[in-house]
Structures are given as structure tokens and as C-alpha cells.
Design an enzyme around this catalytic site. Sequence first.
Site, mmCIF file in Angstrom:
data_model
loop_
_atom_site.group_PDB
_atom_site.id
_atom_site.type_symbol
_atom_site.label_atom_id
_atom_site.label_comp_id
_atom_site.label_asym_id
_atom_site.label_seq_id
_atom_site.Cartn_x
_atom_site.Cartn_y
_atom_site.Cartn_z
ATOM 1 N N GLU A 137 1.195 -0.448 -5.105
ATOM 2 C CA GLU A 137 0.444 0.574 -5.420
ATOM 3 C C GLU A 137 1.131 1.956 -5.369
ATOM 4 O O GLU A 137 1.350 2.557 -4.391
ATOM 5 C CB GLU A 137 -0.823 0.767 -4.431
ATOM 6 C CG GLU A 137 -2.065 1.762 -4.627
ATOM 7 C CD GLU A 137 -2.323 2.648 -3.467
ATOM 8 O OE1 GLU A 137 -3.146 3.395 -3.713
ATOM 9 O OE2 GLU A 137 -1.539 2.225 -2.490
ATOM 10 N N ASP A 166 0.733 -1.223 0.092
ATOM 11 C CA ASP A 166 0.019 0.085 0.115
ATOM 12 C C ASP A 166 0.872 1.330 -0.052
ATOM 13 O O ASP A 166 1.911 1.276 0.592
ATOM 14 C CB ASP A 166 -0.854 0.118 1.127
ATOM 15 C CG ASP A 166 -1.528 1.112 1.209
ATOM 16 O OD1 ASP A 166 -2.511 1.409 0.425
ATOM 17 O OD2 ASP A 166 -1.511 2.069 2.268
#
Length: 639
Positions: A370, A317
Amino acid sequence: MDAPSVDPRTWFGGLTGRDFEGFHTGGDTELWKRLGAHAVTVTDTDGRERSGVRFTVWAPNAREVRVFGDFNDWNGESHPMELIPGTGVWGIFVEDAHPGQVYKFKVHGADGRWVDKADPMARFAQSAPETGSIVTESHYEWNDADWLERRGRARHHAEPISIYEIHLGGWRRGKTYVELADELVEYVSWQGYTHVEFLPLAQHPYEPSWGYQVTGYFAPMSMFGTPDEFRYLIDRLHQAGIGVIMDWVPGHFPKDEWALGRFDGTALYEHADPRQGEQPDWGTYVFNFGRNEVKSFLVSNALYWIKEFHIDGLRVDAVASMLYLDYSREDGAWVPNMFGGRENLEAVDFLRYVNTHLYEREPGIMMIAEESTSWPGVTRPVDQGGLGFGFKWNMGWMNDTLSYIQREPVHRQYHHNDMTFAMVYSFSENFVLPISHDEVVHGKGSMINKVPEDDWRKFATLRAYYSFMWSHPGKQLVFMGCEFGQRSEFDESKGLEWWVSDLWGHRGLQLMMRRLNELYRQNSPLFELDNDAAGFRWINADDAGGNVFSYLRFDSQGSPMACLVNFSPVPRPVYRIGLPHDGPWRELFNSDAMDFHGTGEWHNNGWVQATDVPAYGLPASADVVVPPLGAVWLVPVRE
């Protein structure tokens, strides 16, 4: 039982300072085996075996640390821990403790305060609002050896990958790991996705955070069941041929006093300087990636999920927030690197380390970034100067294409480039095309409600869009509910609106997604050369006035598939395209089919005939019926 011959406070279950040398150099990648709570049997000086729990915790600047819990009636005085010499690690063997008991550490920090802390290495934790850690040992017997053997031989870039992203608590409210092992496995198998991706399932106390505020990095979310029950869910998915990806959050952690922050009264896991150690967007702390012990903690955590839970990949993330020292910070509110730049060199080193280590230790896993900027070489190998990820989310493709379908069709001709621009850079990285949870929350609207006009146009456009997505270079990801066109934004407190999936339009979309996944798996031109320019060729990228896109996909043997997508509500009954060769081409897929709640009117009667008349730089051509707001896929008829 007689009292042991040696004070049990000095027993560390066989651990010595040498066991933590790797921890202090950043090289211990299985730290969970040494820190935390472990049921062990020790032999005292009289030769007697004694069973209990070894507790160890890293708190080098603490003045004193104690452990208390169910085993001592939560008496914070009776079990002071002792420093293992030269380690900064406090340890104790508690003979009366056993798995299933709750415990905490009472830390007298360098700041003079006593604070009750959860175990940073706890492998099980109480559910919110409780904050205790739980002693646990796994007894699970896995049944996925065949899956793991196949995984070790995987060539992910050349294989079909379609990912169903799931917020476990919102898929069907109130379900446990065990219940989901039946219901989720059945649904994902029916839909045909190759993988599921769970939003973070490491322990987090605040459910609306969706898991991105982690307080227990080594503990699966206890509100759904025990760690072994989570293993059972993963095992069942593997037995059904479904891979498991989990979101991993190494970029930041929350400031809850009972968790990692200021653990021993100092900035232990985080930077002390708020310009480096705090993330203003999220009100969280930022890990100190340059500290060896933090690197050991985080790399061990990544490996832990893969080794102990057989996770097949980690989606990392907010990588951009790790890479840039000035990420979301005003001028003067960040500290440049040693060269005066904005790149976080310590984070770069950490990401390269974790990717290299995991791919070496567990061949066949996936590391997915990401990363929302144009940082070069995110998926380039480390030895070639890259970060070493296997895949990167293509945020540019997502933003551009969603912007396009939200426009009225009459205006799309002026934004044709939104749909074609990704091909300029499509092979610069190994991409996943993400329609994730981030696109259906916080006022962005659901996928179906992003599309203007009436329901016929909404559903037809969405069918065309997913057809474009599934035939575009890159792997696919959709968030749960998008596959049947949920109308409301995702709300974790309510879960998915499953009742609409039986209604007109919604059911048709769901059935089409099932068909897309089936055809995707069966047709190698759609996936084999996703990361190679040889796998794609535009037929006509310039029909802005018609809102039509036509292109070819190829596999490694040169076998082609022709794809046409019409984002206009006007049908194209005679649409000329170029093709690689003449002869019959079968209509493999049509998004306007009645089975998908389309009109069923605009089709090619199963095939088209290509002649040896050149068009668009190709040696043959054919006239194709292209439905309004629809897609058609063609494959040559083999002799």
C-alpha cells in the site's frame, strides 16, 4: 517429584548464545522458535526428563526481568530470569508451567521503573481489556496440501485475482473463526472471489483501530478464537480454492506501556529520537529498521504468518510512511539520511530484505504494497534496483475514478481524463485496483452514496463502474459491503447491513458482482497480460462529450475482448467502434440486464456483426447498443 539437580533458573531449554547470533546480525528469520514461551522437555543432571515451559525475552538494557503468571499465582518475586551470556536475552525454565496458562514479564528497566510487559513474541494473548500473554502450542493438522502445491507453481501476474477485503469483526458481528469457516467460505465461494484479504488480525487491543495498532505481532486476534481455530478458518478457505491475504503493519506500533514501547526502559524496538521514532499522524512509535534485532523480529514475523498459518500473501500497510523520513512531518521535525535526503535508506533496505527472503523461502506467495506516492520501482525486482514487491495498490486510479463518478453526468465530460490517465502509467508497476475500507469511512460516504441523483442512477452507475474496474488492467479489490451497495459508511461497531442485500438494486448489484467474477475467471484477456502493454488498446479514449470509454483487452495468444462503458444516462443505440476483425461478436456481458436490476432494454440481442470497414485505426467495425450508465463486453464468436 524430587528437586532438580541444577537450579532451573539456569536452564534455557538447550539454548545458548550461539542460538542468537543470527538474531543479532539480522539474519534470524525464524525468531519465534527461540524467543517467547515454549513447552519443552529437558533432562536434568540426574538424567530425569522434566516438562515445563521455557520463557525467553530480549531486554538487553533491563536491570532485572521476572516472569509471573498462573503457574506461580502471579507472584512477581518467585521466578527471576537470568541473562543468557552475551545475548541480551533473559531466560528461565519453569517446570510448573504448561500451555493454556497466562503470563507476563516484570521488567526492571534501565530507567529504574518496574513495568509489567506482554511477551513481544507471544503466540496467543488475552482479549482486551486484559493484556496477558498465553502459553500455546499448535496441534493442528492441515488439509491444504493440494492448495500449497498449486500455490508454489502460481504465476500471479498472469492469473485472475479478485480480492474481497474483510474486517473480520464487522462482516457478521460476534462470529468466531470456526463459525466463519462455514459462513464466510460459503459466501466468498458463491460470489466467486479468488482471495480474501483480512484487515490486520495480529493482536490489537483497540477494535476501532481495525487492527492497525498492533500489540502482539505473533498472536492471532484472540477475540475470535484460538490460533488453531484461525488455522482451521484458513484451511477451509484453501480447501474451497480461496487464497488468504493478511494486512501486515511493520511501519509503526502503539505506545501502550505494557507492549513493545520502551520495552527495557530504553527505545529498544523504536528510535529514541522522536523525529525518527514517532509517527505524528497516528500517535505511534516507528520501528528502528536499521537495528539488526528489529529486522530479525519483523522478517521473522512476516515469515511466521506464512509458515505457521499458511497465509498466501501480506499486504504491507502504509509503505509511504516507511520510505520517507519527512512523511507527515513539518520542516525541522525530521532527520535527513546520510546523504542529506528524505529517503529512509534503512527502511528501503528492510523492505528489500523481507520481500527477497519471503519470495525465496515460499514461492507462490504475494507481497503487496500500500504505497501512495510515485516512488519508482515498488514492484521491480530487488536485483534491478526495485523494492521487490509483487504488487502495488493503484491509489492514483482509485482517487481519479472515484472523483469522476461522484460528479453529475453533465460535468463528467470535463473530467474525462480522470478515467483515462491511469493508462499512462498502468504498466510501470504491477497494480491492484483497490476500493478498500479507506474509501467508505471517515465521512467519505459509502460507494452507493458517492454517486449523485436517484437510486436508478446510483445503482446503474455503480454497476458500470465495477464493470470498468473488472475489465481494466490490474487485479481487483473491493471492501465487504461494497458488493451489494451498503448505504451507510462502514461502522465496525454495527457490522454490515446484510438485510439490504435482498432489496431491489442491492441484490442486482450483488448478483452482477458474482457474474463479473465468474466471467473474469473464464476469460484470459481480462487478466493474462495485466502487466503488459500488449494486453490493452484503446478503441476510443476521447469521447468526452458522450462519457463513453471503449477499449480492447488481449490475452497472450492475441484473443481479444471489446469493452464499452457509458457513464452518461443517455443510451447509445448505435455506437460505432473499431474491432480487430470482422465477423460475429457475442455480447458476453451487459450491466443493464434485468438479472442485475437493470432496464433490460438496451442490449444487442446476444451479438453484433463486425464488417471489414476500418474505424479508429482498426481493420473492422460494428455498431453496438450501449445502455445508459452501463457496460457491454463483446468477444468474437469462434468457429
